[in-house]
Design a protein around this motif. Structure first.
Motif, PDB file in Angstrom:
ATOM      1  N   ALA A 135      37.341 -17.746   6.692  1.00 21.05           N
ATOM      2  CA  ALA A 135      36.085 -17.933   7.418  1.00 21.05           C
ATOM      3  C   ALA A 135      35.923 -16.868   8.503  1.00 21.05           C
ATOM      4  O   ALA A 135      34.833 -16.325   8.690  1.00 21.05           O
ATOM      5  CB  ALA A 135      36.042 -19.334   8.030  1.00 21.05           C
ATOM      6  N   THR A 136      36.998 -16.554   9.199  1.00 25.17           N
ATOM      7  CA  THR A 136      36.936 -15.547  10.263  1.00 25.17           C
ATOM      8  C   THR A 136      36.653 -14.164   9.692  1.00 25.17           C
ATOM      9  O   THR A 136      35.827 -13.417  10.239  1.00 25.17           O
ATOM     10  CB  THR A 136      38.255 -15.528  11.062  1.00 25.17           C
ATOM     11  OG1 THR A 136      38.485 -16.830  11.605  1.00 25.17           O
ATOM     12  CG2 THR A 136      38.211 -14.509  12.188  1.00 25.17           C
ATOM     13  N   PHE A 137      37.317 -13.813   8.609  1.00 26.93           N
ATOM     14  CA  PHE A 137      37.098 -12.505   7.991  1.00 26.93           C
ATOM     15  C   PHE A 137      35.640 -12.363   7.563  1.00 26.93           C
ATOM     16  O   PHE A 137      34.999 -11.338   7.831  1.00 26.93           O
ATOM     17  CB  PHE A 137      38.035 -12.323   6.795  1.00 26.93           C
ATOM     18  CG  PHE A 137      37.949 -10.968   6.170  1.00 26.93           C
ATOM     19  CD1 PHE A 137      38.525  -9.865   6.785  1.00 26.93           C
ATOM     20  CD2 PHE A 137      37.283 -10.790   4.974  1.00 26.93           C
ATOM     21  CE1 PHE A 137      38.439  -8.606   6.215  1.00 26.93           C
ATOM     22  CE2 PHE A 137      37.185  -9.539   4.389  1.00 26.93           C
ATOM     23  CZ  PHE A 137      37.767  -8.440   5.008  1.00 26.93           C
ATOM     24  N   ALA A 138      35.096 -13.392   6.920  1.00 26.00           N
ATOM     25  CA  ALA A 138      33.701 -13.348   6.484  1.00 26.00           C
ATOM     26  C   ALA A 138      32.750 -13.320   7.676  1.00 26.00           C
ATOM     27  O   ALA A 138      31.725 -12.627   7.650  1.00 26.00           O
ATOM     28  CB  ALA A 138      33.393 -14.540   5.592  1.00 26.00           C
ATOM     29  N   LEU A 198      33.781 -17.728   1.383  1.00 25.41           N
ATOM     30  CA  LEU A 198      32.517 -18.032   0.724  1.00 25.41           C
ATOM     31  C   LEU A 198      31.622 -18.891   1.592  1.00 25.41           C
ATOM     32  O   LEU A 198      30.407 -18.678   1.665  1.00 25.41           O
ATOM     33  CB  LEU A 198      32.779 -18.729  -0.619  1.00 25.41           C
ATOM     34  CG  LEU A 198      31.549 -19.237  -1.367  1.00 25.41           C
ATOM     35  CD1 LEU A 198      30.641 -18.078  -1.777  1.00 25.41           C
ATOM     36  CD2 LEU A 198      31.955 -20.053  -2.576  1.00 25.41           C
ATOM     37  N   MET A 199      32.208 -19.880   2.267  1.00 27.82           N
ATOM     38  CA  MET A 199      31.419 -20.799   3.081  1.00 27.82           C
ATOM     39  C   MET A 199      30.576 -20.062   4.114  1.00 27.82           C
ATOM     40  O   MET A 199      29.439 -20.440   4.379  1.00 27.82           O
ATOM     41  CB  MET A 199      32.329 -21.820   3.766  1.00 27.82           C
ATOM     42  CG  MET A 199      31.591 -22.763   4.671  1.00 27.82           C
ATOM     43  SD  MET A 199      30.366 -23.747   3.801  1.00 27.82           S
ATOM     44  CE  MET A 199      30.584 -25.285   4.587  1.00 27.82           C
ATOM     45  N   GLN A 200      31.107 -18.993   4.683  1.00 25.13           N
ATOM     46  CA  GLN A 200      30.364 -18.276   5.711  1.00 25.13           C
ATOM     47  C   GLN A 200      29.101 -17.633   5.140  1.00 25.13           C
ATOM     48  O   GLN A 200      28.094 -17.552   5.818  1.00 25.13           O
ATOM     49  CB  GLN A 200      31.240 -17.217   6.380  1.00 25.13           C
ATOM     50  CG  GLN A 200      32.451 -17.791   7.070  1.00 25.13           C
ATOM     51  CD  GLN A 200      32.103 -18.837   8.102  1.00 25.13           C
ATOM     52  OE1 GLN A 200      31.709 -19.950   7.795  1.00 25.13           O
ATOM     53  NE2 GLN A 200      32.239 -18.486   9.346  1.00 25.13           N
ATOM     54  N   ALA A 259      32.389  -3.036  18.860  1.00 22.80           N
ATOM     55  CA  ALA A 259      33.105  -3.788  19.891  1.00 22.80           C
ATOM     56  C   ALA A 259      32.526  -5.194  20.052  1.00 22.80           C
ATOM     57  O   ALA A 259      33.271  -6.181  20.155  1.00 22.80           O
ATOM     58  CB  ALA A 259      33.068  -3.042  21.216  1.00 22.80           C
ATOM     59  N   PHE A 260      31.199  -5.301  20.061  1.00 21.16           N
ATOM     60  CA  PHE A 260      30.579  -6.619  20.181  1.00 21.16           C
ATOM     61  C   PHE A 260      30.835  -7.462  18.935  1.00 21.16           C
ATOM     62  O   PHE A 260      31.091  -8.664  19.044  1.00 21.16           O
ATOM     63  CB  PHE A 260      29.078  -6.501  20.474  1.00 21.16           C
ATOM     64  CG  PHE A 260      28.778  -6.287  21.930  1.00 21.16           C
ATOM     65  CD1 PHE A 260      28.804  -7.359  22.821  1.00 21.16           C
ATOM     66  CD2 PHE A 260      28.490  -5.032  22.416  1.00 21.16           C
ATOM     67  CE1 PHE A 260      28.536  -7.172  24.167  1.00 21.16           C
ATOM     68  CE2 PHE A 260      28.220  -4.829  23.768  1.00 21.16           C
ATOM     69  CZ  PHE A 260      28.243  -5.904  24.645  1.00 21.16           C
ATOM     70  N   ALA A 261      30.762  -6.862  17.755  1.00 16.70           N
ATOM     71  CA  ALA A 261      31.053  -7.603  16.522  1.00 16.70           C
ATOM     72  C   ALA A 261      32.490  -8.128  16.557  1.00 16.70           C
ATOM     73  O   ALA A 261      32.754  -9.279  16.178  1.00 16.70           O
ATOM     74  CB  ALA A 261      30.818  -6.725  15.298  1.00 16.70           C
ATOM     75  N   ALA A 262      33.425  -7.313  17.023  1.00 17.80           N
ATOM     76  CA  ALA A 262      34.827  -7.744  17.129  1.00 17.80           C
ATOM     77  C   ALA A 262      34.971  -8.872  18.147  1.00 17.80           C
ATOM     78  O   ALA A 262      35.672  -9.872  17.892  1.00 17.80           O
ATOM     79  CB  ALA A 262      35.717  -6.564  17.498  1.00 17.80           C
ATOM     80  N   ALA A 263      34.312  -8.753  19.294  1.00 10.93           N
ATOM     81  CA  ALA A 263      34.403  -9.790  20.333  1.00 10.93           C
ATOM     82  C   ALA A 263      33.837 -11.112  19.832  1.00 10.93           C
ATOM     83  O   ALA A 263      34.432 -12.181  20.048  1.00 10.93           O
ATOM     84  CB  ALA A 263      33.660  -9.337  21.591  1.00 10.93           C
ATOM     85  N   ILE A 264      32.716 -11.069  19.139  1.00 13.82           N
ATOM     86  CA  ILE A 264      32.109 -12.300  18.613  1.00 13.82           C
ATOM     87  C   ILE A 264      32.997 -12.902  17.531  1.00 13.82           C
ATOM     88  O   ILE A 264      33.148 -14.122  17.454  1.00 13.82           O
ATOM     89  CB  ILE A 264      30.687 -12.014  18.086  1.00 13.82           C
ATOM     90  CG1 ILE A 264      29.781 -11.524  19.223  1.00 13.82           C
ATOM     91  CG2 ILE A 264      30.096 -13.266  17.444  1.00 13.82           C
ATOM     92  CD1 ILE A 264      28.478 -10.891  18.755  1.00 13.82           C
ATOM     93  N   GLY A 273      34.605 -16.633  17.433  1.00 10.98           N
ATOM     94  CA  GLY A 273      34.523 -17.509  16.261  1.00 10.98           C
ATOM     95  C   GLY A 273      35.894 -17.990  15.817  1.00 10.98           C
ATOM     96  O   GLY A 273      36.079 -19.171  15.499  1.00 10.98           O
ATOM     97  N   PHE A 274      36.870 -17.089  15.803  1.00 12.61           N
ATOM     98  CA  PHE A 274      38.232 -17.458  15.418  1.00 12.61           C
ATOM     99  C   PHE A 274      38.783 -18.523  16.366  1.00 12.61           C
ATOM    100  O   PHE A 274      39.373 -19.519  15.922  1.00 12.61           O
ATOM    101  CB  PHE A 274      39.140 -16.230  15.404  1.00 12.61           C
ATOM    102  CG  PHE A 274      40.571 -16.541  15.073  1.00 12.61           C
ATOM    103  CD1 PHE A 274      40.932 -16.914  13.783  1.00 12.61           C
ATOM    104  CD2 PHE A 274      41.552 -16.475  16.044  1.00 12.61           C
ATOM    105  CE1 PHE A 274      42.251 -17.219  13.471  1.00 12.61           C
ATOM    106  CE2 PHE A 274      42.875 -16.767  15.746  1.00 12.61           C
ATOM    107  CZ  PHE A 274      43.221 -17.144  14.452  1.00 12.61           C
TER     108      PHE A 274
END
Length: 194
Positions: free
Chosen positions: A46-49, A111-113, A143-148, A152-153
């Motif tokens: 889920a985190t990867f997606a 897939l769920m994501q 950087a923002f995508a990584a922080a978000i 989520g994780f």
């Protein structure tokens, strides 16, 4: 140069990722029925997606905006059907079943994501609403995508920990818990159309 309103950005990210939704409900149910290890496997997928969706949003935002109504309708249909399927799987689950389950895998978390309208809508709105008005460089968006993704994780892991802490209570009332989790997923599927 303007600075992003970090407070409202963080509040939005935390509310959306920590509140109950299809992914968090499946995580809790997976911990309850198959343990933290299976739930973490699902969480990694889920985190990867989630991170991938954020990246896609950042890179293709202008294209997605022009075709968003078509994407949303398709995601609503696919997402609703998938959530109802998961609700049925959770409802009929028994402790005595073998630990091989479709909802506790990396692939099912991944897939769920992509079929979870809550996540898709969030990833399509957070970057363009909070980040892109102030930062447009590739490094800033990354950087923002990584922080978000990290936020989520942490949200997903919180649901795993919640499931571990209350596992005995949940196991004692397994059928009721399965029914409640299934009803939450049905509710989530129905809310897509409200």
């Amino acid at each position: 140069m303007c600075i992003i309103n970090i407070t409202s950005f963080l509040i939005y990210c935390i509310i959306v990722t920590f509140t109950p939704g299809p992914t968090n409900i499946v995580i809790l149910s997976t911990v309850h029925n198959f343990g933290a290890k299976k739930a973490m496997e699902y969480t990694y997928g889920a985190t990867f997606a989630f991170g991938l969706l954020l990246t896609i949003s950042a890179v293709l935002n202008t294209i997605l905006i022009t075709i968003i109504p078509k994407i949303l309708i398709l995601m609503q249909i696919i997402g609703s059907v998938y959530m109802l399927y998961l609700a049925y799987q959770i409802y009929k689950m028994e402790v005595s079943e073998p630990a091989e389950i479709q909802t506790g895998t990396f692939a099912s978390g991944f897939l769920m994501q992509f079929v979870n309208p809550k996540v898709v809508l969030f990833t399509m709105t957070v970057i363009p609403s909070f980040v892109m008005p102030y930062y447009t460089s590739t490094s800033a968006l990354a950087a923002f995508a990584a922080a978000i993704t990290i936020i989520g994780f942490f949200a997903f892991v919180t649901w795993v920990l919640f499931g571990v802490m209350f596992k005995e209570l949940l196991r004692k009332h397994q059928k009721a818990v399965n029914i409640i989790m299934a009803l939450f997923l049905v509710y989530s599927a129905l809310m897509i159309w409200m």
